[in-house]
Design a protein around this motif. Structure first.
Motif, mmCIF file in Angstrom:
data_model
loop_
_atom_site.group_PDB
_atom_site.id
_atom_site.type_symbol
_atom_site.label_atom_id
_atom_site.label_comp_id
_atom_site.label_asym_id
_atom_site.label_seq_id
_atom_site.Cartn_x
_atom_site.Cartn_y
_atom_site.Cartn_z
ATOM 1 N N ASP A 287 0.822 -1.218 0.000
ATOM 2 C CA ASP A 287 0.000 0.000 0.000
ATOM 3 C C ASP A 287 0.858 1.272 0.000
ATOM 4 O O ASP A 287 0.422 2.323 0.470
ATOM 5 N N SER A 288 2.070 1.184 -0.567
ATOM 6 C CA SER A 288 3.004 2.313 -0.492
ATOM 7 C C SER A 288 3.018 3.166 -1.754
ATOM 8 O O SER A 288 3.849 4.066 -1.885
ATOM 9 N N ALA A 289 2.106 2.920 -2.715
ATOM 10 C CA ALA A 289 2.147 3.649 -3.985
ATOM 11 C C ALA A 289 2.045 5.156 -3.761
ATOM 12 O O ALA A 289 2.802 5.940 -4.355
ATOM 13 N N ALA A 290 1.107 5.583 -2.939
ATOM 14 C CA ALA A 290 0.906 7.025 -2.734
ATOM 15 C C ALA A 290 2.159 7.685 -2.169
ATOM 16 O O ALA A 290 2.490 8.828 -2.532
ATOM 17 N N ASP A 291 2.858 6.969 -1.279
ATOM 18 C CA ASP A 291 4.073 7.532 -0.701
ATOM 19 C C ASP A 291 5.134 7.752 -1.770
ATOM 20 O O ASP A 291 5.813 8.788 -1.793
ATOM 21 N N TYR A 292 5.309 6.774 -2.650
ATOM 22 C CA TYR A 292 6.330 6.911 -3.689
ATOM 23 C C TYR A 292 5.912 7.911 -4.770
ATOM 24 O O TYR A 292 6.763 8.557 -5.387
ATOM 25 N N LEU A 293 4.616 8.052 -4.994
ATOM 26 C CA LEU A 293 4.153 8.986 -6.011
ATOM 27 C C LEU A 293 4.423 10.434 -5.613
ATOM 28 O O LEU A 293 4.457 11.337 -6.462
ATOM 29 N N ARG A 294 4.624 10.698 -4.324
ATOM 30 C CA ARG A 294 4.923 12.063 -3.896
ATOM 31 C C ARG A 294 6.226 12.567 -4.526
ATOM 32 O O ARG A 294 6.359 13.745 -4.836
#
Length: 966
Positions: free
Chosen positions: A716-723
């Motif tokens: 569930d880390s996609a949003a973190d990396y998309l930053r």
């Protein structure tokens, strides 16, 4: 000292000293206090002392040991230290003496204190590589070379371990063995060794020797690369004057429990000794019988000491590997081991004289004979036909008589797969196809030993001749005169010479034993009357030197000492000695090696025409159509190139042309190629250590969405990396820069096949397209069905890119790459000029490309990647569940990675352990290499024909090595 005293001394238990007594002794005589730890010994008492002044060893032995013997040890230590050898220093007591004579509880003792050398012995090392054996042999040579100039009155002593007394000691101690079978084995081996040694003893040089330079008494420590490095030599309790060769015999005997039953694995130790301190031929011939006697004394002494001192754990723990040493010392014929020792030392033994011998087959001697090549490169071997039982004999029978195989040839038919041991491939004789009824005569006088109706051995005064395929052979025990008939050939005759009349040699030898066996089983060409020797193989070291002298060294090769590979078949690569290596990393050969369809397609098209794509031929249209069939809807244009680098380079140009911008997002830890443009977007520091320092200003790396060891972990880390993607895009927006696009492997290839977090590419692609950029999916490594679960890597993310690049498995090794895209993107490049690749899309490449697709479909390789890949992943996960070093299993299908970590919490990469694992796998017949920025991930990308049996062999081998310890 008389033998009776020797025997009495060999029957003493270790001295007894309580912890309180030891502390009192240290305080009163050395002003030391500290923690004590018992160290193992058979007949002495050794205690490690950890004090504020340092770490020492307190040594206590029985008072019956003469003072002059112990002073000799101290003098030798000082002498060797002067010669630069790493040995401990003796620490004097408060009264200045380096040796104390004490009586404790009525027990006369001799006590001394030595510096402690930090490190550990290698006695319990589960696998000892050849390098360490060589270092131990070289160390023994250096100590002996130094001690050759050392003398002391205390060297004249009688010691149970002195091989000059071994025969008497064995005879005395044999009754300690209660098992009659074991007692008989020890007696027989000792008798055999004594008989071999007797003619040599008067020629053996004598000098001072350590006599215990073993894996127990040499201390090592791991360096930063986890390689064992020598720290020092300890325990001079067996120092005396005896035969020089005795020292090496002790060292080599100790190594026998590290060789998995194969005594010839000690040869690196012998070669290293000879390089530092050359031995006489008589010494080399004495080495193996001395080792056998040492093995007999070891087991007898150990069993006796255990009976006397049953609570001595040091003795009890040693018994098992002492019997392992004994069994290994009995494992091979003495003549073979002697021949191997001489060869390792560079000594050529005298050969037999056949100048007066008559021809074995008078009818064909001196006449032309058809020689049949059965070697690894034989043109008769194709498409795995050598795997068929009886292949060699059928091929021989198909040749016009007379025909012969080659002596000393490594035969491809004798290879085997998915097994750790070497295959026995070297032919120690020849097989003949002759007319039935061809007369066979005795080349020399001898006695016929009958095996059965068609097989037997002619034993002459100097050699034996083994024959198979006779009609009307002589009776057993019949004496034959020179020239007397041995019978007639059945049409197929096997011929083998042996210079040791006591041996019945095998017909095939494993490569590591081949030189020794060939010395004992020379070519029979002198008896046959025609040349039948196989040509020598190319020296792999000389070939490697030629490569390094002419081939640019930045183009690396696997392994420091790589096997010489010239043939492959399915998921195996085969070296010139016929060993088949399981290929677990060759993602180019998707169909497997040596595929007959590839050979046929390329040969036929080459026989017609091969030219460039500006000419008009059908193959380029047909192959382009086939590629569009496997692409997502909407893709309608194909570019054909030669490699993944070219494909990615072209994709960058397309993005520039279509978008009007130059700025590209790439992802950290990725590799895309070696050209100027693709190197610019590659950020893998494993491939380019300066990758992060040399990016041009049009490349904008974003944080690697590594869900295992990245800054943010889990699915569930996609949003973190998309930053980080947002940050890079915002910066470009603020500077008014037009974005050209983003390139990304849809599955993280170089990081071992790690899946990107769900949703990452969907959101990233949307952000890129919103700014007029194009999305490039680098499928060079992960696409084309290799993932098993998906044909394209981007399918796992539920997205469709704008440009797909591919190569690697497209041509199964033929240089072939492609870019697939939409018409409007493709035609944007045309406005800037023509694109042309001289060999890209050639008729040969197109035909092979279509054949690859056909074979993958017809042989079910995509299904195999899915089904066997699932099984493979599950087995790797089993390692992760069981072994802390196995941190995670990545990927799917036949694109997998096993990541090794030293700590599950910190994820400290186990880089050195990973390389050690890969090198050890090669020893077991498996090719594997590390990947990832830390080179701590197994790069598992085998041909897509790989079977479950091969998967099991690979995973079982990894587990075996993990159990050995890294």
């Amino acid at each position: 000292m008389p033998l009776s005293t020797l025997i009495q001394r060999s029957s003493q238990p270790s001295p007894s000293l309580s912890e309180a007594q030891a502390h009192a002794l240290l305080r009163s005589h050395y002003d030391l206090q500290g923690e004590l730890q018992a160290l193992g010994s058979q007949q002495d008492l050794n205690l490690r002392v950890d004090s504020e002044q340092g770490r020492f060893v307190l040594k206590a032995c029985h008072g019956s040991y003469a003072e002059v013997e112990l002073q000799a040890q101290h003098a030798a230590l000082a002498y060797l230290r002067e010669h630069g050898l790493p040995v401990p220093k003796v620490r004097p007591a408060n009264n200045g003496a380096d040796l104390l004579a004490l009586e404790i509880d009525g027990q006369p003792l001799r006590v001394r204190l030595l510096d402690y050398i930090d490190g550990e012995p290698l006695t319990r090392l589960k696998h000892m590589p050849a390098r360490l054996m060589a270092e131990l042999g070289g160390l023994c040579a250096q100590v002996d070379k130094a001690l050759a100039g050392f003398d002391h009155p205390g060297l004249a002593r009688t010691l149970q371990w002195d091989p000059q007394h071994a025969v008497a000691l064995v005879e005395h101690l044999l009754p300690v063995l209660t098992d009659p079978q074991r007692r008989e084995q020890v007696a027989a081996l000792a008798q055999q060794a004594a008989q071999a040694l007797a003619p040599l003893v008067d020629t053996l040089p004598q000098q001072a020797v350590h006599l215990d330079i073993t894996d127990d008494n040499v201390v090592w420590a791991r360096d930063a690369q986890r390689e064992w490095q020598l720290q020092g030599v300890i325990d001079f309790g067996d120092l005396l004057r005896t035969w020089r060769i005795a020292d090496l015999s002790v060292t080599c005997t100790a190594l026998l429990h590290h060789v998995e039953g194969d005594p010839l694995r000690i040869l690196p130790a012998i070669a290293a000794y000879q390089a530092h301190n050359p031995l006489l031929e008589a010494e080399l011939r004495a080495l193996w019988p001395l080792m056998q006697l040492r093995a007999a004394v070891l087991v007898l002494s150990g069993e006796q000491q255990l009976a006397i001192d049953p609570h001595n754990d040091y003795i009890r723990n040693n018994i098992t590997h002492e019997w392992e040493i004994f069994d290994t010392a009995s494992a091979l014929p003495a003549a073979l081991v002697e021949a191997a020792i001489l060869h390792a030392a560079g000594v050529t033994p005298h050969s037999a004289d056949f100048s007066t011998s008559l021809p074995l087959l008078p009818a064909i001697a001196g006449h032309p004979v058809n020689l049949v090549d059965l070697g690894v490169l034989s043109p008769h071997c194709e498409a795995g036909n050598w795997e068929q039982p009886g292949f060699d004999q059928r091929l021989l029978a198909a040749q016009p008589a007379p025909a012969s195989t080659l002596h000393g040839q490594y035969r491809l038919s004798q290879t085997h797969i998915d097994r750790p041991e070497e295959p026995a491939t070297c032919a120690l004789g020849v097989e003949l196809h002759v007319l039935p009824g061809t007369a066979v005569q005795a080349p020399e006088a001898g006695v016929w030993q009958r095996i059965d109706a068609q097989r037997g051995c002619l034993r002459t005064a100097h050699w034996s001749l083994w024959l198979d395929g006779l009609e009307a052979a002589p009776d057993d025990g019949q004496t034959l005169q020179r020239g007397q008939a041995l019978g007639a050939s059945c049409g197929f005759l096997r011929v083998q010479l042996c210079l040791d009349s006591h041996l019945r040699p095998p017909f095939f030898a494993v490569p590591s034993h081949a030189a020794a066996w060939l010395a004992l089983c020379p070519s029979p060409q002198a008896l046959l009357g025609f040349a039948c020797d196989a040509p020598p193989l190319a020296d792999p070291q000389a070939l490697l030197a030629r490569r390094e002298a002419s081939f640019a060294r930045s183009q690396k090769h696997y392994y420091a000492q790589p096997p010489h590979i010239e043939r492959g078949w399915r998921n195996y690569l085969i070296d010139m000695q016929g060993r088949s290596y399981l290929d677990m990393l060759n993602n180019v050969a998707v169909l497997g090696h040596g595929h007959p369809r590839m050979a046929a397609e390329s040969a036929r098209q080459w026989s017609l025409v091969n030219t460039n794509s500006r000419f008009h031929y059908a193959a380029i249209a047909e192959f382009s159509e086939r590629l569009l069939e496997v692409a997502p809807p909407g893709f309608d244009r194909v570019f054909l190139v030669n490699s993944g680098t070219e494909a990615n380079d072209l994709a960058i140009r397309l993005a520039w042309a279509y978008s009007g911008g130059r700025d590209l997002l790439s992802v950290l830890e990725a590799y895309h190629g070696w050209s100027v443009a693709t190197d610019a977007i590659s950020t893998s520091i494993a491939d380019n250590p300066k990758a992060l320092e040399t990016r041009p200003d049009w490349v904008h790396p974003v944080e690697a969405p590594n869900t295992f060891r990245g800054r943010f972990r889990g699915a569930d880390s996609a949003a973190d990396y998309l930053r980080d993607v947002d940050a890079k895009l915002a910066d470009l927006d603020a500077r008014g820069r037009q974005l050209a696009g983003m390139i990304c492997e849809p599955v993280y290839g170089n990081a071992g096949g790690i899946s990107l977090p769900p949703g990452y590419l969907r959101e990233a692609y949307a952000k890129v397209r919103q700014r007029g950029g194009v999305c490039i999916a680098d499928e060079v490594q992960v696409g084309y069905g290799r993932l098993g679960e998906y044909f394209w890597g981007f399918e796992e993310q539920g997205v469709v890119p704008d440009i797909i690049t591919m190569a690697k498995g497209m041509g199964n090794g033929q240089p072939l790459g492609a870019v697939i895209t939409r018409r409007e993107i493709a035609e944007a490049l045309e406005a800037e000029g023509y694109f042309f690749s001289s060999a890209g899309g050639s008729p040969v490449s197109c035909r092979i490309g279509m054949a690859v697709l056909d074979v993958m479909r017809d042989e079910g390789l995509w299904d195999n990647a899915r089904d066997v890949g699932r099984y493979f992943k599950a087995r790797l996960q089993g390692l992760v569940d069981k072994y802390p070093l196995a941190g995670a299993a990545h990927g799917s299908g036949f694109y997998l990675g096993l990541e090794l970590v030293r700590d599950r919490q910190t994820l400290e990469p186990a880089s050195e352990e990973t390389m050690t694992l890969c090198n050890r796998l090669r020893d077991l017949g498996i090719f594997m290499q590390p990947t990832g920025d830390y080179l701590n991930i197994l790069k598992i990308k085998p041909p897509m024909c790989t079977s479950k049996a091969s998967v099991d062999y690979f995973v079982d081998s990894v587990e075996r090595i993990l159990n050995e310890g890294l």
